[in-house]
Design a protein around this motif. Structure first.
Motif, PDB file in Angstrom:
ATOM      1  N   LEU A   1      72.182  -2.606  22.367  1.00 34.78           N
ATOM      2  CA  LEU A   1      72.531  -3.904  21.793  1.00 34.78           C
ATOM      3  C   LEU A   1      74.036  -3.931  21.549  1.00 34.78           C
ATOM      4  CD1 LEU A   1      69.686  -4.265  19.109  1.00 34.78           C
ATOM      5  CD2 LEU A   1      69.829  -5.484  21.299  1.00 34.78           C
ATOM      6  N   THR A   2      74.667  -5.029  21.937  1.00 33.10           N
ATOM      7  CA  THR A   2      76.108  -5.166  21.775  1.00 33.10           C
ATOM      8  C   THR A   2      76.448  -6.483  21.105  1.00 33.10           C
ATOM      9  OG1 THR A   2      76.476  -3.869  23.801  1.00 33.10           O
ATOM     10  CG2 THR A   2      78.336  -5.161  22.972  1.00 33.10           C
ATOM     11  N   ASP A   3      76.876  -6.418  19.853  1.00 35.02           N
ATOM     12  CA  ASP A   3      77.349  -7.602  19.116  1.00 35.02           C
ATOM     13  C   ASP A   3      76.320  -8.735  19.127  1.00 35.02           C
ATOM     14  OD1 ASP A   3      79.302  -8.810  17.524  1.00 35.02           O
ATOM     15  OD2 ASP A   3      80.145  -9.898  19.232  1.00 35.02           O
ATOM     16  N   VAL A   4      75.089  -8.405  18.786  1.00 37.90           N
ATOM     17  CA  VAL A   4      74.006  -9.395  18.798  1.00 37.90           C
ATOM     18  C   VAL A   4      73.950 -10.139  17.467  1.00 37.90           C
ATOM     19  CG1 VAL A   4      71.496  -9.707  18.868  1.00 37.90           C
ATOM     20  CG2 VAL A   4      72.621  -8.149  20.481  1.00 37.90           C
ATOM     21  N   SER A   5      73.957 -11.471  17.554  1.00 34.04           N
ATOM     22  CA  SER A   5      73.859 -12.318  16.364  1.00 34.04           C
ATOM     23  C   SER A   5      72.907 -13.483  16.635  1.00 34.04           C
ATOM     24  CB  SER A   5      75.235 -12.881  15.974  1.00 34.04           C
ATOM     25  OG  SER A   5      76.150 -11.865  15.642  1.00 34.04           O
ATOM     26  N   PHE A   6      72.037 -13.765  15.686  1.00 34.97           N
ATOM     27  CA  PHE A   6      71.192 -14.957  15.726  1.00 34.97           C
ATOM     28  C   PHE A   6      70.521 -15.114  14.373  1.00 34.97           C
ATOM     29  CE2 PHE A   6      68.425 -11.510  17.220  1.00 34.97           C
ATOM     30  CZ  PHE A   6      67.259 -11.705  16.483  1.00 34.97           C
ATOM     31  N   SER A   7      69.948 -16.270  14.130  1.00 33.95           N
ATOM     32  CA  SER A   7      69.206 -16.512  12.896  1.00 33.95           C
ATOM     33  C   SER A   7      67.907 -17.222  13.235  1.00 33.95           C
ATOM     34  CB  SER A   7      70.030 -17.355  11.909  1.00 33.95           C
ATOM     35  OG  SER A   7      70.330 -18.619  12.461  1.00 33.95           O
ATOM     36  N   VAL A   8      66.935 -17.046  12.370  1.00 34.81           N
ATOM     37  CA  VAL A   8      65.621 -17.672  12.554  1.00 34.81           C
ATOM     38  C   VAL A   8      65.251 -18.378  11.250  1.00 34.81           C
ATOM     39  CG1 VAL A   8      63.183 -17.308  13.116  1.00 34.81           C
ATOM     40  CG2 VAL A   8      64.948 -15.825  14.143  1.00 34.81           C
ATOM     41  N   SER A   9      64.903 -19.643  11.355  1.00 33.18           N
ATOM     42  CA  SER A   9      64.539 -20.411  10.170  1.00 33.18           C
ATOM     43  C   SER A   9      63.172 -20.002   9.651  1.00 33.18           C
ATOM     44  CB  SER A   9      64.532 -21.908  10.492  1.00 33.18           C
ATOM     45  OG  SER A   9      65.796 -22.336  10.929  1.00 33.18           O
ATOM     46  N   LYS A  10      62.968 -20.199   8.377  1.00 29.90           N
ATOM     47  CA  LYS A  10      61.671 -19.895   7.777  1.00 29.90           C
ATOM     48  C   LYS A  10      60.599 -20.781   8.419  1.00 29.90           C
ATOM     49  CE  LYS A  10      59.369 -19.446   3.283  1.00 29.90           C
ATOM     50  NZ  LYS A  10      58.948 -18.062   3.574  1.00 29.90           N
TER      51      LYS A  10
ATOM     52  N   ARG B   1      66.456 -20.654  -2.820  1.00 24.37           N
ATOM     53  CA  ARG B   1      65.613 -20.825  -1.636  1.00 24.37           C
ATOM     54  C   ARG B   1      66.307 -20.236  -0.411  1.00 24.37           C
ATOM     55  NH1 ARG B   1      64.643 -24.763   2.390  1.00 24.37           N
ATOM     56  NH2 ARG B   1      62.440 -24.898   2.981  1.00 24.37           N
ATOM     57  N   ILE B   2      65.597 -19.412   0.315  1.00 25.56           N
ATOM     58  CA  ILE B   2      66.150 -18.791   1.519  1.00 25.56           C
ATOM     59  C   ILE B   2      65.927 -19.739   2.693  1.00 25.56           C
ATOM     60  CG2 ILE B   2      65.998 -16.840   3.093  1.00 25.56           C
ATOM     61  CD1 ILE B   2      64.893 -15.220   0.736  1.00 25.56           C
ATOM     62  N   MET B   3      67.008 -20.216   3.290  1.00 20.74           N
ATOM     63  CA  MET B   3      66.900 -21.157   4.396  1.00 20.74           C
ATOM     64  C   MET B   3      66.468 -20.465   5.690  1.00 20.74           C
ATOM     65  SD  MET B   3      67.456 -24.016   3.039  1.00 20.74           S
ATOM     66  CE  MET B   3      67.538 -25.001   4.528  1.00 20.74           C
ATOM     67  N   ASN B   4      67.061 -19.287   5.929  1.00 24.02           N
ATOM     68  CA  ASN B   4      66.725 -18.536   7.137  1.00 24.02           C
ATOM     69  C   ASN B   4      65.900 -17.309   6.781  1.00 24.02           C
ATOM     70  OD1 ASN B   4      68.019 -20.182   9.055  1.00 24.02           O
ATOM     71  ND2 ASN B   4      70.001 -19.264   8.568  1.00 24.02           N
ATOM     72  N   ALA B   5      64.807 -17.111   7.502  1.00 23.31           N
ATOM     73  CA  ALA B   5      63.980 -15.932   7.269  1.00 23.31           C
ATOM     74  C   ALA B   5      64.650 -14.686   7.828  1.00 23.31           C
ATOM     75  CB  ALA B   5      62.609 -16.125   7.899  1.00 23.31           C
ATOM     76  N   ILE B   6      65.421 -14.855   8.898  1.00 19.47           N
ATOM     77  CA  ILE B   6      66.064 -13.711   9.556  1.00 19.47           C
ATOM     78  C   ILE B   6      67.517 -14.040   9.857  1.00 19.47           C
ATOM     79  CG2 ILE B   6      66.082 -12.254  11.634  1.00 19.47           C
ATOM     80  CD1 ILE B   6      63.024 -12.821  11.795  1.00 19.47           C
ATOM     81  N   GLU B   7      68.395 -13.115   9.516  1.00 20.06           N
ATOM     82  CA  GLU B   7      69.819 -13.222   9.834  1.00 20.06           C
ATOM     83  C   GLU B   7      70.253 -11.939  10.534  1.00 20.06           C
ATOM     84  OE1 GLU B   7      71.949 -15.632   9.438  1.00 20.06           O
ATOM     85  OE2 GLU B   7      71.179 -16.988   7.882  1.00 20.06           O
TER      86      GLU B   7
END
Length: 246
Positions: free
Chosen positions: A22-31, A2-8
Motif C-alpha cells: 500500500l502506498t499513500d492510501v487515503s479514503f473515508s467511508v460514511s456510517k 456524532r461520528i460522520m464517517n465510520a472509517i477514515e
C-alpha cells in the motif's frame, strides 16, 4: 459527538520487504455506507482489510474505525467490527452451532443474545446446526461465516471477496442479505471480483499496485477504467461476469 464517517484512512503505507503493498492510501467511508474495494489480485485489498481489522500494523499513516485508532485502540475496534476473510476460516471439524457459539464466546456474548442480528441469515442454515462446517456447500459456508461475523452485533463489517467460488444463486442471496444490513445502519466494506456485486456498492475505490487510482460511484469507476476491466478485444462483460483483472 456524532461520528460522520465510520472509517477514515489517511496516507497509509505498508511494505513487505521490498514490495509496496500500500502506498499513500487515503479514503473515508460514511456510517451505514456500502463501500467497495476493487482491483486486481495483489492490489493491496486484503492488506487494507487486515489493517482496518487491527490484524496488521501499517508502516505509516493513520486509520480509524468508528473513531478509534487502528494502532492505539485495537480492543475497542475489535469489539465493533466483523471480519469475513476470503478463504473460509471457520473450524471445519466443529458443527455449525459449535462454530457460532465459539465466535459468540470470543466476543463475550451468546448466540441467543445476538440471534436477532443473524436471524435472516442463520435461519437458512439452522436446520443443519449439527452438521460439521467442513461438510457444508460453498454457499452455506459463506452464510455460516457471515453469521459468525455478525453474532456480536458489530457496527462495521469487512468482507474480503465473500462470494468467490460460490454459485450465482448463493451470491445473489448473500448480497441481498448484506443490503438488508444497511437498514440497521451497519457500515459494509467489501471487495469483490464480480461486476454485478460492484454495482451493489454505493461507492468504490479502485486499488491498483497498492495505490488508489479513483474513488466514485461504481458506474463512474467502471467507465473510467473500462480498459482495465474490459481490455480491447474482450467482449464487454455481462452483469454476472468476473472482473477481467482477476
Amino acid at each position: 459527538m456524532r461520528i460522520m464517517n465510520a472509517i477514515e484512512v489517511s496516507h497509509i503505507c505498508k511494505k513487505y520487504g521490498q514490495v509496496n503493498a500500500l502506498t499513500d492510501v487515503s479514503f473515508s467511508v460514511s456510517k451505514g455506507e456500502v463501500f467497495g474495494l476493487i482491483g486486481p489480485d495483489g492490489a493491496g485489498k486484503t492488506t487494507m482489510f487486515r489493517i482496518l481489522a487491527t490484524l496488521l500494523l501499517p508502516d505509516s499513516g493513520t486509520a480509524s474505525v468508528d473513531g478509534f485508532d487502528v494502532v492505539s485502540q485495537m480492543k475497542e475496534i475489535r469489539r465493533r467490527v466483523g471480519y469475513m476473510p476470503g478463504k473460509f476460516s471457520l473450524y471445519q471439524d466443529l458443527t455449525v452451532r459449535e462454530n457460532l457459539e465459539f465466535f459468540a464466546t470470543l466476543f463475550g456474548t451468546t448466540v441467543d443474545e445476538g440471534y436477532d442480528s443473524i436471524r435472516a441469515i442463520y435461519s437458512q442454515i439452522e436446520r443443519f446446526a449439527d452438521r460439521k462446517a467442513g461438510a457444508l456447500s460453498g454457499g452455506m459456508k459463506q452464510k455460516l461465516a457471515l453469521s459468525c461475523a455478525l453474532v456480536h452485533q458489530p457496527s462495521v463489517l469487512f468482507l474480503d471477496e465473500p462470494t468467490t467460488g460460490v454459485d450465482p444463486v448463493s451470491r445473489k442471496e448473500l448480497w441481498e442479505m448484506l443490503l438488508t444490513l444497511k437498514e440497521r445502519d451497519i457500515t459494509i466494506v467489501a471487495s469483490t471480483p464480480y461486476l454485478d456485486e460492484v454495482r451493489c456498492c454505493e461507492r468504490v475505490a479502485f486499488l491498483d499496485h497498492g495505490q488508489v487510482r479513483g474513488i466514485d460511484t461504481p458506474e463512474v469507476i467502471l467507465d473510467r477504467f473500462k480498459d482495465v476491466f474490459n481490455p480491447p478485444g474482450i467482449e464487454k462483460a455481462s452483469a454476472n461476469s468476473q472482473l477481467s483483472t482477476r
